[in-house]
Scaffold this active site. Structure first.
Site, PDB file in Angstrom:
ATOM      1  N   ARG A   1      -1.048  -7.797 -10.944  1.00 56.30           N
ATOM      2  CA  ARG A   1      -2.282  -8.440 -11.386  1.00 56.30           C
ATOM      3  C   ARG A   1      -2.584  -8.047 -12.826  1.00 56.30           C
ATOM      4  NH1 ARG A   1      -5.664  -7.676  -5.845  1.00 56.30           N
ATOM      5  NH2 ARG A   1      -4.160  -6.007  -5.593  1.00 56.30           N
TER       6      ARG A   1
ATOM      7  N   TYR B   1      -1.605 -18.227   0.077  1.00 62.14           N
ATOM      8  CA  TYR B   1      -2.703 -17.256   0.075  1.00 62.14           C
ATOM      9  C   TYR B   1      -4.041 -17.986   0.259  1.00 62.14           C
ATOM     10  CZ  TYR B   1      -5.613 -13.369  -1.721  1.00 62.14           C
ATOM     11  OH  TYR B   1      -6.542 -12.367  -1.889  1.00 62.14           O
TER      12      TYR B   1
ATOM     13  N   ALA C   1     -11.963  -9.850   4.780  1.00 60.69           N
ATOM     14  CA  ALA C   1     -11.851  -9.788   3.315  1.00 60.69           C
ATOM     15  C   ALA C   1     -11.335 -11.136   2.844  1.00 60.69           C
ATOM     16  CB  ALA C   1     -10.893  -8.665   2.902  1.00 60.69           C
TER      17      ALA C   1
ATOM     18  N   GLY D   1       0.832  -1.212   0.000  1.00 60.65           N
ATOM     19  CA  GLY D   1       0.000   0.000   0.000  1.00 60.65           C
ATOM     20  C   GLY D   1       0.860   1.252   0.000  1.00 60.65           C
TER      21      GLY D   1
END
Ligand code: NAD
Ligand code: UDP
Length: 320
Positions: free
Chosen positions: A186, A145, A114, A36
Protein backbone atom coordinates in the site's frame (compact mmCIF):
# COMPACT_ATOMS: atom_id res chain seq x y z
CA UNK A 1 -16.38 -10.18 27.09
CA UNK A 2 -14.89 -13.08 25.15
CA UNK A 3 -14.07 -12.08 21.56
CA UNK A 4 -13.24 -14.19 18.51
CA UNK A 5 -11.18 -11.96 16.21
CA UNK A 6 -10.04 -13.09 12.75
CA UNK A 7 -7.05 -11.38 11.13
CA UNK A 8 -5.52 -10.90 14.60
CA UNK A 9 -1.90 -11.10 13.42
CA UNK A 10 -2.45 -8.38 10.82
CA UNK A 11 -1.87 -4.67 11.07
CA UNK A 12 -5.30 -3.56 12.32
CA UNK A 13 -6.19 -6.87 14.01
CA UNK A 14 -3.12 -6.76 16.24
CA UNK A 15 -3.82 -3.18 17.39
CA UNK A 16 -7.45 -4.09 18.04
CA UNK A 17 -6.36 -7.18 20.01
CA UNK A 18 -4.10 -4.97 22.16
CA UNK A 19 -6.97 -2.61 22.87
CA UNK A 20 -9.47 -5.35 23.73
CA UNK A 21 -6.97 -6.96 26.11
CA UNK A 22 -6.17 -3.56 27.67
CA UNK A 23 -9.91 -3.03 28.20
CA UNK A 24 -10.07 -6.29 30.18
CA UNK A 25 -11.60 -8.65 27.58
CA UNK A 26 -10.45 -12.11 26.48
CA UNK A 27 -9.50 -12.59 22.83
CA UNK A 28 -9.18 -15.70 20.69
CA UNK A 29 -7.18 -14.45 17.69
CA UNK A 30 -7.39 -16.41 14.45
CA UNK A 31 -5.03 -15.89 11.51
CA UNK A 32 -3.50 -17.96 8.70
CA UNK A 33 -0.39 -15.72 8.70
CA UNK A 34 -0.71 -15.05 4.96
CA UNK A 35 0.00 -11.32 5.33
CA UNK A 36 0.04 -11.08 9.13
CA UNK A 37 2.98 -11.85 11.39
CA UNK A 38 3.32 -13.35 14.84
CA UNK A 39 5.72 -10.54 15.73
CA UNK A 40 2.66 -8.23 15.65
CA UNK A 41 1.34 -10.23 18.62
CA UNK A 42 4.64 -10.67 20.51
CA UNK A 43 3.48 -8.22 23.22
CA UNK A 44 0.50 -10.50 23.98
CA UNK A 45 2.45 -13.77 24.18
CA UNK A 46 2.45 -13.89 27.99
CA UNK A 47 -1.11 -12.59 28.29
CA UNK A 48 -3.36 -15.37 29.58
CA UNK A 49 -6.52 -13.68 28.24
CA UNK A 50 -5.12 -13.90 24.69
CA UNK A 51 -5.07 -17.14 22.71
CA UNK A 52 -3.81 -17.55 19.14
CA UNK A 53 -5.21 -20.09 16.68
CA UNK A 54 -3.56 -20.55 13.28
CA UNK A 55 -6.40 -21.35 10.87
CA UNK A 56 -8.00 -20.40 7.58
CA UNK A 57 -11.00 -18.16 8.27
CA UNK A 58 -12.57 -19.11 4.93
CA UNK A 59 -13.33 -22.54 6.47
CA UNK A 60 -15.57 -23.29 9.46
CA UNK A 61 -13.39 -22.85 12.57
CA UNK A 62 -13.00 -25.40 15.32
CA UNK A 63 -12.91 -23.02 18.28
CA UNK A 64 -14.72 -23.43 21.56
CA UNK A 65 -17.18 -20.78 22.63
CA UNK A 66 -18.87 -19.13 24.23
CA UNK A 67 -18.19 -15.82 22.48
CA UNK A 68 -19.83 -12.46 23.06
CA UNK A 69 -18.41 -11.01 19.86
CA UNK A 70 -17.25 -12.47 16.54
CA UNK A 71 -15.12 -9.87 14.74
CA UNK A 72 -14.13 -10.62 11.14
CA UNK A 73 -11.05 -8.77 9.91
CA UNK A 74 -9.25 -11.58 8.07
CA UNK A 75 -8.70 -10.70 4.42
CA UNK A 76 -5.86 -9.78 2.11
CA UNK A 77 -6.11 -6.00 2.25
CA UNK A 78 -3.60 -4.37 -0.09
CA UNK A 79 -4.42 -4.27 -3.82
CA UNK A 80 -1.26 -6.20 -4.90
CA UNK A 81 -1.95 -8.89 -2.30
CA UNK A 82 -5.61 -9.39 -3.07
CA UNK A 83 -4.95 -9.36 -6.81
CA UNK A 84 -2.21 -11.99 -6.30
CA UNK A 85 -4.69 -14.30 -4.59
CA UNK A 86 -8.12 -13.48 -6.00
CA UNK A 87 -9.92 -16.71 -5.07
CA UNK A 88 -8.69 -16.68 -1.45
CA UNK A 89 -9.82 -13.05 -1.21
CA UNK A 90 -13.28 -13.87 -2.51
CA UNK A 91 -13.55 -16.92 -0.24
CA UNK A 92 -12.55 -15.37 3.08
CA UNK A 93 -14.90 -12.43 2.54
CA UNK A 94 -17.85 -14.50 1.27
CA UNK A 95 -17.80 -18.09 2.58
CA UNK A 96 -15.67 -16.97 5.55
CA UNK A 97 -18.11 -14.22 6.49
CA UNK A 98 -21.04 -16.64 6.31
CA UNK A 99 -19.28 -19.29 8.46
CA UNK A 100 -18.46 -16.62 11.05
CA UNK A 101 -22.03 -15.35 11.03
CA UNK A 102 -23.12 -18.95 11.72
CA UNK A 103 -20.64 -19.07 14.60
CA UNK A 104 -22.03 -15.80 15.98
CA UNK A 105 -25.56 -17.12 15.64
CA UNK A 106 -24.71 -20.41 17.38
CA UNK A 107 -23.08 -18.49 20.27
CA UNK A 108 -25.73 -15.78 20.51
CA UNK A 109 -22.82 -13.39 19.81
CA UNK A 110 -22.75 -10.00 18.09
CA UNK A 111 -20.97 -9.84 14.72
CA UNK A 112 -18.53 -7.14 13.56
CA UNK A 113 -17.54 -6.84 9.90
CA UNK A 114 -14.44 -4.96 8.75
CA UNK A 115 -15.85 -3.55 5.53
CA UNK A 116 -14.16 -0.94 3.40
CA UNK A 117 -14.42 2.34 1.54
CA UNK A 118 -13.81 0.16 -1.55
CA UNK A 119 -17.54 -0.64 -1.52
CA UNK A 120 -17.87 2.87 -3.01
CA UNK A 121 -15.50 1.94 -5.87
CA UNK A 122 -14.50 4.95 -8.00
CA UNK A 123 -17.06 7.23 -6.38
CA UNK A 124 -19.33 9.57 -8.32
CA UNK A 125 -20.40 11.23 -5.05
CA UNK A 126 -17.84 13.12 -2.99
CA UNK A 127 -17.25 12.89 -0.07
CA UNK A 128 -18.84 9.48 0.40
CA UNK A 129 -21.75 9.15 2.88
CA UNK A 130 -23.02 5.71 3.93
CA UNK A 131 -26.12 6.27 1.78
CA UNK A 132 -24.03 6.22 -1.44
CA UNK A 133 -24.35 2.87 -3.27
CA UNK A 134 -21.00 3.01 -5.01
CA UNK A 135 -19.53 2.65 -8.48
CA UNK A 136 -17.73 -0.70 -8.67
CA UNK A 137 -16.60 -2.54 -11.80
CA UNK A 138 -17.94 -6.05 -11.05
CA UNK A 139 -15.40 -7.84 -13.27
CA UNK A 140 -12.32 -5.59 -12.94
CA UNK A 141 -9.16 -6.65 -11.08
CA UNK A 142 -10.32 -4.97 -7.85
CA UNK A 143 -13.70 -6.71 -7.90
CA UNK A 144 -12.40 -9.76 -6.00
CA UNK A 145 -12.01 -7.49 -2.99
CA UNK A 146 -14.70 -4.85 -3.56
CA UNK A 147 -17.49 -7.22 -4.54
CA UNK A 148 -16.57 -9.74 -1.84
CA UNK A 149 -16.78 -7.01 0.81
CA UNK A 150 -20.12 -5.87 -0.66
CA UNK A 151 -21.35 -9.46 -0.45
CA UNK A 152 -20.02 -9.59 3.13
CA UNK A 153 -22.21 -6.60 4.02
CA UNK A 154 -25.19 -8.19 2.24
CA UNK A 155 -24.88 -11.57 3.98
CA UNK A 156 -24.33 -9.88 7.34
CA UNK A 157 -27.48 -7.77 6.85
CA UNK A 158 -29.37 -10.95 5.86
CA UNK A 159 -28.29 -12.79 9.04
CA UNK A 160 -29.28 -9.76 11.02
CA UNK A 161 -32.67 -9.56 9.29
CA UNK A 162 -33.49 -13.27 9.23
CA UNK A 163 -31.80 -14.57 12.41
CA UNK A 164 -31.52 -11.35 14.46
CA UNK A 165 -27.73 -11.62 14.78
CA UNK A 166 -26.67 -8.27 16.34
CA UNK A 167 -24.48 -6.51 13.79
CA UNK A 168 -21.87 -3.77 13.43
CA UNK A 169 -20.33 -2.84 10.06
CA UNK A 170 -17.45 -0.37 9.77
CA UNK A 171 -16.52 0.92 6.33
CA UNK A 172 -12.85 1.56 6.92
CA UNK A 173 -11.02 4.19 4.85
CA UNK A 174 -7.25 4.05 4.13
CA UNK A 175 -5.60 3.34 7.47
CA UNK A 176 -1.87 3.33 8.22
CA UNK A 177 0.50 3.01 11.16
CA UNK A 178 3.13 0.86 12.84
CA UNK A 179 2.98 -2.91 12.11
CA UNK A 180 2.05 -2.54 8.44
CA UNK A 181 4.05 -5.15 6.58
CA UNK A 182 7.05 -3.51 4.84
CA UNK A 183 6.14 -5.42 1.66
CA UNK A 184 2.41 -4.86 2.05
CA UNK A 185 2.26 -2.83 -1.18
CA UNK A 186 0.00 0.00 0.00
CA UNK A 187 1.06 3.55 -0.65
CA UNK A 188 2.08 4.66 2.86
CA UNK A 189 4.26 1.61 3.59
CA UNK A 190 5.72 1.55 0.06
CA UNK A 191 6.77 5.21 0.12
CA UNK A 192 8.19 5.09 3.65
CA UNK A 193 10.19 1.90 3.04
CA UNK A 194 11.48 3.26 -0.27
CA UNK A 195 12.46 6.57 1.35
CA UNK A 196 14.26 4.82 4.22
CA UNK A 197 16.25 2.81 1.65
CA UNK A 198 16.93 5.99 -0.37
CA UNK A 199 15.19 4.39 -3.31
CA UNK A 200 12.87 6.27 -5.70
CA UNK A 201 9.39 6.86 -4.29
CA UNK A 202 6.84 5.30 -6.68
CA UNK A 203 3.87 7.52 -7.49
CA UNK A 204 1.30 5.79 -9.69
CA UNK A 205 -0.27 7.84 -12.48
CA UNK A 206 0.19 11.60 -12.16
CA UNK A 207 -0.33 11.43 -8.39
CA UNK A 208 -3.40 13.67 -8.56
CA UNK A 209 -5.71 10.90 -7.28
CA UNK A 210 -6.72 11.47 -3.66
CA UNK A 211 -7.02 9.44 -0.49
CA UNK A 212 -7.80 10.36 3.13
CA UNK A 213 -5.38 8.70 5.55
CA UNK A 214 -6.40 7.60 9.03
CA UNK A 215 -3.97 6.68 11.81
CA UNK A 216 -4.66 3.23 13.24
CA UNK A 217 -5.27 4.43 16.84
CA UNK A 218 -8.16 6.58 15.60
CA UNK A 219 -9.69 3.61 13.80
CA UNK A 220 -9.40 1.35 16.85
CA UNK A 221 -11.11 3.98 19.01
CA UNK A 222 -13.90 4.24 16.41
CA UNK A 223 -14.40 0.46 16.33
CA UNK A 224 -14.55 0.22 20.14
CA UNK A 225 -17.15 3.00 20.24
CA UNK A 226 -19.15 1.33 17.45
CA UNK A 227 -19.26 -1.92 19.44
CA UNK A 228 -20.77 -0.01 22.36
CA UNK A 229 -23.76 1.47 20.51
CA UNK A 230 -26.83 -0.27 19.17
CA UNK A 231 -26.61 0.47 15.44
CA UNK A 232 -26.79 -2.27 12.83
CA UNK A 233 -26.01 -0.45 9.58
CA UNK A 234 -22.66 0.53 8.02
CA UNK A 235 -20.66 3.38 9.55
CA UNK A 236 -17.75 5.13 7.82
CA UNK A 237 -14.56 5.27 9.89
CA UNK A 238 -11.90 7.41 8.27
CA UNK A 239 -10.04 10.69 8.44
CA UNK A 240 -11.83 13.31 6.33
CA UNK A 241 -8.66 15.24 5.45
CA UNK A 242 -7.96 14.52 1.78
CA UNK A 243 -4.49 14.44 0.19
CA UNK A 244 -3.27 13.80 -3.33
CA UNK A 245 -0.86 10.89 -3.59
CA UNK A 246 1.73 13.34 -4.91
CA UNK A 247 1.38 15.50 -1.78
CA UNK A 248 1.77 12.38 0.36
CA UNK A 249 4.96 11.46 -1.53
CA UNK A 250 6.39 14.95 -1.07
CA UNK A 251 5.55 14.92 2.63
CA UNK A 252 7.20 11.53 3.22
CA UNK A 253 10.23 12.64 1.21
CA UNK A 254 10.68 15.72 3.35
CA UNK A 255 9.93 13.98 6.66
CA UNK A 256 12.45 11.17 6.04
CA UNK A 257 15.05 13.53 4.59
CA UNK A 258 15.77 11.11 1.73
CA UNK A 259 17.66 12.38 -1.29
CA UNK A 260 15.70 9.97 -3.49
CA UNK A 261 13.26 11.44 -5.99
CA UNK A 262 9.64 10.70 -6.84
CA UNK A 263 9.18 8.51 -9.94
CA UNK A 264 5.95 8.13 -11.85
CA UNK A 265 4.69 4.64 -12.72
CA UNK A 266 1.51 3.51 -14.54
CA UNK A 267 -1.77 3.91 -12.70
CA UNK A 268 -3.31 0.50 -11.87
CA UNK A 269 -6.57 -0.41 -13.66
CA UNK A 270 -9.73 0.97 -11.98
CA UNK A 271 -7.71 2.90 -9.36
CA UNK A 272 -10.29 5.20 -7.69
CA UNK A 273 -9.68 8.85 -8.57
CA UNK A 274 -10.72 10.26 -5.23
CA UNK A 275 -11.81 9.14 -1.80
CA UNK A 276 -12.90 10.99 1.31
CA UNK A 277 -15.28 9.84 4.02
CA UNK A 278 -18.31 11.76 5.13
CA UNK A 279 -18.05 11.03 8.87
CA UNK A 280 -21.18 12.91 9.95
CA UNK A 281 -22.81 9.67 11.10
CA UNK A 282 -19.80 8.54 13.18
CA UNK A 283 -19.57 12.02 14.75
CA UNK A 284 -23.23 11.97 15.74
CA UNK A 285 -23.56 8.30 16.70
CA UNK A 286 -20.18 7.71 18.34
CA UNK A 287 -19.05 11.21 19.33
CA UNK A 288 -15.95 10.23 17.39
CA UNK A 289 -13.59 11.93 15.01
CA UNK A 290 -9.93 11.32 14.18
CA UNK A 291 -7.45 12.97 16.54
CA UNK A 292 -4.12 12.25 14.83
CA UNK A 293 -3.10 14.55 11.96
CA UNK A 294 -1.21 12.96 9.06
CA UNK A 295 2.22 14.42 9.92
CA UNK A 296 1.97 13.13 13.50
CA UNK A 297 0.84 9.64 12.46
CA UNK A 298 3.49 9.48 9.74
CA UNK A 299 6.19 10.41 12.26
CA UNK A 300 5.21 7.44 14.44
CA UNK A 301 4.97 5.15 11.42
CA UNK A 302 8.34 6.22 10.01
CA UNK A 303 9.97 5.61 13.42
CA UNK A 304 8.43 2.12 13.59
CA UNK A 305 9.65 1.23 10.10
CA UNK A 306 13.10 2.68 10.86
CA UNK A 307 13.37 0.44 13.95
CA UNK A 308 12.12 -2.63 12.09
CA UNK A 309 14.45 -2.15 9.11
CA UNK A 310 17.42 -1.58 11.46
CA UNK A 311 16.63 -4.75 13.39
CA UNK A 312 16.28 -6.86 10.23
CA UNK A 313 19.59 -5.38 8.97
CA UNK A 314 21.22 -6.47 12.27
CA UNK A 315 19.77 -9.99 11.89
CA UNK A 316 21.06 -10.21 8.29
CA UNK A 317 24.50 -8.93 9.33
CA UNK A 318 24.61 -11.51 12.15
CA UNK A 319 23.66 -14.31 9.76
CA UNK A 320 26.38 -13.50 7.19
P1 NAD B 1 -3.39 -7.06 7.02
O1 NAD B 1 -3.03 -7.76 5.75
O2 NAD B 1 -2.30 -6.53 7.86
O3 NAD B 1 -4.30 -7.99 7.93
C1 NAD B 1 -5.14 -8.99 7.42
C2 NAD B 1 -4.91 -10.24 8.26
O4 NAD B 1 -5.81 -11.27 7.81
C3 NAD B 1 -3.50 -10.80 8.10
O5 NAD B 1 -2.96 -11.08 9.38
C4 NAD B 1 -3.69 -12.08 7.29
O6 NAD B 1 -2.69 -13.06 7.57
C5 NAD B 1 -5.08 -12.50 7.73
N1 NAD B 1 -5.77 -13.35 6.76
C6 NAD B 1 -5.96 -13.14 5.43
N2 NAD B 1 -6.66 -14.16 4.90
C7 NAD B 1 -6.93 -15.02 5.93
C8 NAD B 1 -7.62 -16.26 6.01
N3 NAD B 1 -8.18 -16.84 4.93
N4 NAD B 1 -7.70 -16.86 7.22
C9 NAD B 1 -7.13 -16.32 8.32
N5 NAD B 1 -6.45 -15.15 8.30
C10 NAD B 1 -6.37 -14.51 7.10
O7 NAD B 1 -4.41 -5.90 6.61
P2 NAD B 1 -5.18 -4.83 7.51
O8 NAD B 1 -4.94 -3.52 6.92
O9 NAD B 1 -4.88 -5.04 8.94
O10 NAD B 1 -6.70 -5.22 7.23
C11 NAD B 1 -7.54 -5.82 8.20
C12 NAD B 1 -8.99 -5.75 7.71
O11 NAD B 1 -9.39 -4.39 7.58
C13 NAD B 1 -9.21 -6.42 6.36
O12 NAD B 1 -10.46 -7.09 6.38
C14 NAD B 1 -9.28 -5.26 5.42
O13 NAD B 1 -10.07 -5.55 4.28
C15 NAD B 1 -9.93 -4.19 6.28
N6 NAD B 1 -9.62 -2.84 5.81
C16 NAD B 1 -8.37 -2.31 5.98
C17 NAD B 1 -8.12 -1.04 5.48
C18 NAD B 1 -6.78 -0.37 5.65
O14 NAD B 1 -6.60 0.71 5.12
N7 NAD B 1 -5.82 -0.90 6.36
C19 NAD B 1 -9.13 -0.32 4.82
C20 NAD B 1 -10.36 -0.93 4.67
C21 NAD B 1 -10.62 -2.18 5.18
N1 UDP C 1 0.03 4.16 -4.98
C1 UDP C 1 1.16 4.84 -5.41
N2 UDP C 1 2.38 4.28 -5.16
C2 UDP C 1 2.54 3.09 -4.52
C3 UDP C 1 1.38 2.40 -4.08
C4 UDP C 1 0.14 2.98 -4.34
O1 UDP C 1 1.07 5.92 -5.99
O2 UDP C 1 3.68 2.66 -4.35
C5 UDP C 1 -1.28 4.81 -5.21
C6 UDP C 1 -2.39 3.89 -5.70
O3 UDP C 1 -2.37 3.80 -7.12
C7 UDP C 1 -3.63 4.60 -5.18
C8 UDP C 1 -3.17 5.23 -3.86
O4 UDP C 1 -1.74 5.28 -3.94
O5 UDP C 1 -3.99 5.64 -6.05
C9 UDP C 1 -3.56 4.42 -2.63
O6 UDP C 1 -3.15 3.08 -2.84
P1 UDP C 1 -3.24 1.95 -1.77
O7 UDP C 1 -2.81 0.68 -2.42
O8 UDP C 1 -2.54 2.35 -0.54
O9 UDP C 1 -4.78 1.87 -1.36
P2 UDP C 1 -6.15 1.91 -2.21
O10 UDP C 1 -5.87 2.08 -3.68
O11 UDP C 1 -6.77 0.60 -1.90
O12 UDP C 1 -6.86 3.07 -1.66
Amino acid sequence: MRVLLTGAAGFIGSHLSDRLIADGHAVVGVDNLSSGRLTNLAQLRAERRFEFVEADAAEPLSVSGPFDWVMHLASPASPPRYMRDPIATLRVNSEGTRHLLELARANGASFFLASTSEVYGDPQEHPQPESYWGNVNPIGPRSVYDEAKRYGEAVAMAYHGQYRVPLRISRIFNTYGPRMHPEDGRVVSNLIVQALHDQPLTVYGDGQQTRSFQFVDDLVEGIIRLMAVDYDRPVNLGNPVEWTVLELGQLIKSMTGTGASLVFEPLPVDDPRRRRPDIGLARELLGWEPQVPLEQGLRRTIEAFRAELASSARVEAGAS
